[in-house]
Every structure is written in C-alpha cells, then in structure tokens.
Design a protein around this motif. Structure first.
Motif, PDB file in Angstrom:
ATOM      1  N   GLU A   6       0.844  -1.189   0.000  1.00  0.00           N
ATOM      2  CA  GLU A   6       0.000   0.000   0.000  1.00  0.00           C
ATOM      3  C   GLU A   6       0.883   1.243   0.000  1.00  0.00           C
ATOM      4  OE1 GLU A   6      -3.945   0.023   2.163  1.00  0.00           O
ATOM      5  OE2 GLU A   6      -2.726   1.336   3.449  1.00  0.00           O
ATOM      6  N   PHE A   7       0.455   2.263  -0.751  1.00  0.00           N
ATOM      7  CA  PHE A   7       1.214   3.501  -0.882  1.00  0.00           C
ATOM      8  C   PHE A   7       0.320   4.688  -0.527  1.00  0.00           C
ATOM      9  CE2 PHE A   7       3.054   0.448  -3.779  1.00  0.00           C
ATOM     10  CZ  PHE A   7       4.414   0.616  -3.613  1.00  0.00           C
ATOM     11  N   PRO A   8       0.873   5.705   0.139  1.00  0.00           N
ATOM     12  CA  PRO A   8       0.109   6.935   0.370  1.00  0.00           C
ATOM     13  C   PRO A   8      -0.255   7.583  -0.963  1.00  0.00           C
ATOM     14  CG  PRO A   8       2.108   6.904   1.711  1.00  0.00           C
ATOM     15  CD  PRO A   8       2.215   5.766   0.744  1.00  0.00           C
ATOM     16  N   GLY A   9      -1.356   8.287  -0.995  1.00  0.00           N
ATOM     17  CA  GLY A   9      -1.835   8.900  -2.228  1.00  0.00           C
ATOM     18  C   GLY A   9      -1.133  10.191  -2.599  1.00  0.00           C
ATOM     19  N   TRP A  10       0.181  10.177  -2.617  1.00  0.00           N
ATOM     20  CA  TRP A  10       0.984  11.342  -2.989  1.00  0.00           C
ATOM     21  C   TRP A  10       1.667  11.059  -4.319  1.00  0.00           C
ATOM     22  CZ3 TRP A  10       3.667  10.426   2.231  1.00  0.00           C
ATOM     23  CH2 TRP A  10       2.807  10.776   3.276  1.00  0.00           C
ATOM     24  N   ALA A  11       1.888  12.104  -5.097  1.00  0.00           N
ATOM     25  CA  ALA A  11       2.471  11.953  -6.435  1.00  0.00           C
ATOM     26  C   ALA A  11       3.828  11.254  -6.412  1.00  0.00           C
ATOM     27  CB  ALA A  11       2.582  13.314  -7.117  1.00  0.00           C
ATOM     28  N   GLN A  16       7.784   5.426  -6.243  1.00  0.00           N
ATOM     29  CA  GLN A  16       8.059   4.371  -5.268  1.00  0.00           C
ATOM     30  C   GLN A  16       7.389   3.053  -5.685  1.00  0.00           C
ATOM     31  OE1 GLN A  16      10.243   4.685  -2.808  1.00  0.00           O
ATOM     32  NE2 GLN A  16      10.581   6.790  -3.493  1.00  0.00           N
ATOM     33  N   ALA A  17       6.168   3.145  -6.176  1.00  0.00           N
ATOM     34  CA  ALA A  17       5.454   1.943  -6.629  1.00  0.00           C
ATOM     35  C   ALA A  17       6.150   1.319  -7.833  1.00  0.00           C
ATOM     36  CB  ALA A  17       4.005   2.291  -6.972  1.00  0.00           C
ATOM     37  N   ARG A  18       6.615   2.149  -8.760  1.00  0.00           N
ATOM     38  CA  ARG A  18       7.348   1.645  -9.933  1.00  0.00           C
ATOM     39  C   ARG A  18       8.626   0.935  -9.505  1.00  0.00           C
ATOM     40  NH1 ARG A  18       6.776   4.526 -15.191  1.00  0.00           N
ATOM     41  NH2 ARG A  18       8.957   3.969 -15.430  1.00  0.00           N
ATOM     42  N   THR A  19       9.381   1.564  -8.605  1.00  0.00           N
ATOM     43  CA  THR A  19      10.641   0.987  -8.124  1.00  0.00           C
ATOM     44  C   THR A  19      10.385  -0.342  -7.428  1.00  0.00           C
ATOM     45  OG1 THR A  19      11.618   3.170  -7.919  1.00  0.00           O
ATOM     46  CG2 THR A  19      12.658   1.400  -6.659  1.00  0.00           C
ATOM     47  N   ALA A  49      -1.635   3.965 -11.432  1.00  0.00           N
ATOM     48  CA  ALA A  49      -1.471   4.687 -10.168  1.00  0.00           C
ATOM     49  C   ALA A  49      -1.725   6.184 -10.373  1.00  0.00           C
ATOM     50  CB  ALA A  49      -0.072   4.449  -9.603  1.00  0.00           C
ATOM     51  N   THR A  50      -1.271   6.726 -11.489  1.00  0.00           N
ATOM     52  CA  THR A  50      -1.536   8.139 -11.795  1.00  0.00           C
ATOM     53  C   THR A  50      -3.033   8.391 -11.882  1.00  0.00           C
ATOM     54  OG1 THR A  50       0.572   8.396 -12.935  1.00  0.00           O
ATOM     55  CG2 THR A  50      -1.164   9.982 -13.487  1.00  0.00           C
ATOM     56  N   ASN A  51      -3.763   7.497 -12.553  1.00  0.00           N
ATOM     57  CA  ASN A  51      -5.214   7.633 -12.637  1.00  0.00           C
ATOM     58  C   ASN A  51      -5.858   7.546 -11.256  1.00  0.00           C
ATOM     59  OD1 ASN A  51      -5.098   7.960 -15.376  1.00  0.00           O
ATOM     60  ND2 ASN A  51      -5.798   5.889 -15.869  1.00  0.00           N
ATOM     61  N   ALA A  52      -5.355   6.656 -10.410  1.00  0.00           N
ATOM     62  CA  ALA A  52      -5.898   6.536  -9.058  1.00  0.00           C
ATOM     63  C   ALA A  52      -5.763   7.856  -8.303  1.00  0.00           C
ATOM     64  CB  ALA A  52      -5.202   5.414  -8.295  1.00  0.00           C
ATOM     65  N   ARG A  60      -6.630  12.307  -2.729  1.00  0.00           N
ATOM     66  CA  ARG A  60      -7.122  13.368  -1.856  1.00  0.00           C
ATOM     67  C   ARG A  60      -6.974  12.940  -0.401  1.00  0.00           C
ATOM     68  NH1 ARG A  60      -9.749  12.708  -6.272  1.00  0.00           N
ATOM     69  NH2 ARG A  60     -10.323  14.394  -7.646  1.00  0.00           N
ATOM     70  N   GLY A  61      -5.737  12.542  -0.073  1.00  0.00           N
ATOM     71  CA  GLY A  61      -5.458  12.114   1.294  1.00  0.00           C
ATOM     72  C   GLY A  61      -5.629  10.629   1.530  1.00  0.00           C
ATOM     73  N   GLY A  62      -5.886   9.875   0.469  1.00  0.00           N
ATOM     74  CA  GLY A  62      -6.084   8.441   0.615  1.00  0.00           C
ATOM     75  C   GLY A  62      -4.831   7.635   0.301  1.00  0.00           C
TER      76      GLY A  62
END
Length: 148
Positions: A6-11, A16-19, A49-52, A60-62
């Motif tokens: 799980e990743f924080p919803g920050w750009a 990090q998800a790709r890595t 992930a970008t679409n999410a 939005r904080g998710g």
C-alpha cells in the motif's frame, strides 16, 4: 506468487510503486520475466497509479494498493484505489487527439497488456495482465528447408 503493498496517495509514491514493482519482478526467483515485459508492466502500473491519484479519493489524502501476481508466463497487476465518494470509478480508453495533454494512460494499458479491466466490485481500480513465452521451455525451431 503474490506481492502486495500500500502507498500513500501522494504523487511521489508513483515512483516508489514503480521501483518496488521493478524490484519484485527482477528479484523473484523461478520466473524469467523478459525485460521488455517487465518494463511494460511498470509503465502500465505507473499509468494506473496516476489515474488513481488524479481521479479518485486516493489522491485526496487516501492510499492506493498494488498487488503483483506472478507465475511462469504471466504477470497480473492490480491497482486498488479509493473510488469516488459517490461510487466507484470505471476505467476506460478515451479517444486520443494529437494535441491532448491527458488521457493516454488507459490507451497505453490497452496497448501493452493482453487483458485489462476494472477490479471486481466492491473494489475499485484496474487490473491488467501481460504474458510471455516461457523461455526455459522454448525449443529451437527446425531450420527451414534448403533452397533447391
């Protein structure tokens, strides 16, 4: 084999998800994932992930969650998002114009993957699968007949 994170919803978490996904596919023993397939999978993960983050409450904080499922000839990636407050999101391919600055993410996923679609309800997000020929099981093709 399945891996989830799980990743924080920050750009910056898209990188990090790709890595993380790249490392999972590179270090998982027992499955020889071709480099081009792994690169396409990571690109598609980045788009999902970008679409999410762009279109759902994840941005939005998710959070967004990535699951990678591997077997001998297939990688399936699921990107769970937090949907919209009034219901889920359904991914779709938009018509692309040469000057459009957005809207290519699902077109890239559609191009590079063998199958894709929305996650089954009540989850929201996208799942996609890439397949390849198992190089360990591949046999050398016979030589073509000699010309007369």
């Amino acid at each position: 084999m399945s891996y989830t994170r799980e990743f924080p919803g920050w750009a910056d978490q898209i990188r990090q998800a790709r890595t993380w996904a790249d490392r999972v596919m590179a270090t998982h023993t027992g499955y020889a994932i071709p480099d081009d397939t792994a690169a396409a999978a990571v690109l598609c993960l980045s788009e999902a992930a970008t679409n999410a983050l762009r279109y759902t409450a994840s941005g939005r904080g998710g959070v967004f969650k990535v699951t990678i499922k591997l077997d001998r000839r297939r990688v399936t990636i699921e990107v769970d998002d937090e949907g919209r407050p009034a219901g889920g999101t359904i991914p779709f391919v938009r018509p692309i114009t040469p000057m459009a600055q957005h809207g290519r993410g699902m077109a890239l996923i559609d191009h590079y993957t063998h199958t894709w679609g929305p996650l089954p309800r009540p989850r929201t997000g996208v799942t996609f699968t890439l397949t390849w020929q198992d190089t360990r099981a591949r046999k050398t093709a016979p030589a073509p007949p000699a010309a007369p």
